[in-house]
Design an enzyme around this catalytic site. Structure first.
Site, PDB file in Angstrom:
ATOM      1  N   HIS A  88       0.465 -48.825   6.532  1.00  0.00           N
ATOM      2  CA  HIS A  88      -0.762 -48.543   5.793  1.00  0.00           C
ATOM      3  C   HIS A  88      -1.572 -47.428   6.454  1.00  0.00           C
ATOM      4  CE1 HIS A  88      -3.336 -50.405   8.854  1.00  0.00           C
ATOM      5  NE2 HIS A  88      -2.400 -51.330   8.956  1.00  0.00           N
ATOM      6  N   ARG A 137      -5.197 -53.663   2.918  1.00  0.00           N
ATOM      7  CA  ARG A 137      -4.934 -52.295   3.388  1.00  0.00           C
ATOM      8  C   ARG A 137      -3.508 -51.852   3.069  1.00  0.00           C
ATOM      9  NH1 ARG A 137      -5.595 -55.864   7.680  1.00  0.00           N
ATOM     10  NH2 ARG A 137      -4.090 -55.837   9.409  1.00  0.00           N
ATOM     11  N   GLU A 191       0.523 -58.185   9.238  1.00  0.00           N
ATOM     12  CA  GLU A 191       0.408 -57.837  10.655  1.00  0.00           C
ATOM     13  C   GLU A 191       0.491 -59.113  11.494  1.00  0.00           C
ATOM     14  OE1 GLU A 191       0.956 -56.304  13.246  1.00  0.00           O
ATOM     15  OE2 GLU A 191      -0.385 -54.577  13.010  1.00  0.00           O
ATOM     16  N   HIS A 261       2.707 -53.185   8.108  1.00  0.00           N
ATOM     17  CA  HIS A 261       1.856 -53.005   9.281  1.00  0.00           C
ATOM     18  C   HIS A 261       2.686 -52.625  10.506  1.00  0.00           C
ATOM     19  CE1 HIS A 261      -1.332 -55.001   6.925  1.00  0.00           C
ATOM     20  NE2 HIS A 261      -0.296 -55.630   6.407  1.00  0.00           N
TER      21      HIS A 261
END
Length: 333
Positions: A88, A137, A191, A261
């Protein structure tokens, strides 16, 4: 900065002056050679400075573009598919240098611009299905990147949270379905969860608790932060999801974009490129830089990052990519 969390950490045996080699919990995961895919071949020498700096082969090695006398059947029967991995763009907590983990924050203006630039780089790369994490995100990055794609298809998130969600989000127009790309979200691509560190400034935390301890949490494979995940634990869930859900799509002929991520993508690249635990912790994932793999004959071949939509080299590595770009060139503006 509030100190109650630091006191909690110290009270539970995470004092900055303690020997973290004996204090940190170890989580064992079977990452044998079979688990990370012994059948995969690594092409070329891997470099572990920022992954975004990896480049494609020389243009002298590229193939000739095919003639225009091709059919869509040629594309369908190709046994090559492509996998594009994309971290991202910069998030609002990246900008503030905070431990973000699974806190769901949006992109900055810079992050939006990075997503646009990433979209331009992959604007000639085929995308049939998009996978993202469940975090905003990553989803923002995928959606913004696709606004630049020359296929002009619309990302449509599949909602499978409940039967009602599935029913309410159905597309009933066949024409609209053909002009859409399914977006599948999964928490397994999130993440890694930073536990008690989430929300704290990285530099201030290192100064307060000790650089060595915080470095162990951030940059070792086995050591989790308090109440959080180690890279090993993140790898276990991300790779399992990749093998069970994403790889079969590639085998079925789908071209995929995975937007996630730094640590979930590190884990996937560890699997694809057969990296060791020592190698993967030195792998830097830059925000907004796509990485292309060609999947053929059960092998993943790393092709670097597309430089720009006008760059011919990356698309001419395979006949199918060249066909696809030529098909886009013939589309009405």
């Amino acid at each position: 900065m509030a100190t109650n969390t630091f006191h909690h950490i110290q009270a539970n045996g995470w004092h900055a002056n303690s020997n973290h080699h004996t204090k940190l919990r170890k989580i064992s995961v079977n990452m044998s050679s079979e688990a990370i895919g012994v059948h995969r071949q690594v092409y070329g020498t891997l470099k572990f400075s920022p992954i975004g700096a990896l480049t494609t082969q020389s243009l002298a090695d590229t193939l000739q573009l095919p003639s225009k006398n091709y059919s869509s059947e040629s594309l369908i029967t190709s046994n090559e598919t492509v996998l594009t991995l994309l971290r991202h763009g910069e998030s609002m907590w990246n900008e503030k240098n905070l431990f973000t983990g699974c806190v769901d924050v949006p992109l900055t203006q810079k992050g939006i611009e990075e997503a646009i630039e990433a979209g331009k780089r992959i604007s000639n790369i085929p995308v049939d299905v998009i996978y993202t994490s469940s975090l905003l995100r990553a989803q923002m990055t995928a959606a913004i990147a696709m606004t630049q794609h020359r296929c002009k298809k619309v990302p449509a998130v599949l909602h499978n949270e409940s039967e009602q969600a599935r029913t309410w989000s159905e597309i009933h127009s066949e024409e609209a379905r053909e002009q859409s790309i399914s977006v599948i979200t999964s928490w397994q691509l999130n993440e890694r969860m930073y536990g008690d560190l989430q929300g704290f400034n990285k530099q201030e935390t290192a100064e307060k608790l000790g650089k060595e301890l915080v470095h162990a949490w951030r940059r070792t494979y086995h050591s989790p932060p308090p109440n959080g995940e180690s890279l090993e634990m993140c790898s276990q869930r991300a790779v399992a999801y990749f093998r069970d859900e994403i790889e079969p799509q590639l085998l079925s002929g789908k071209n995929l974009l995975v937007t996630a991520h730094a640590n979930s993508l590190r884990s996937i690249i560890m699997y694809l490129d057969r990296l060791t635990a020592e190698e993967v912790i030195n792998l830097e994932m830059l925000t907004g830089i796509p990485m292309l793999y060609v999947f053929e004959g059960g092998k993943f071949i790393r092709r670097g990052s597309p430089v720009a939509p006008t760059e011919a080299g990356v698309y001419a590595y395979t006949t199918s990519l060249a066909f696809y770009r030529q098909k886009l060139d013939q589309m009405p503006a």
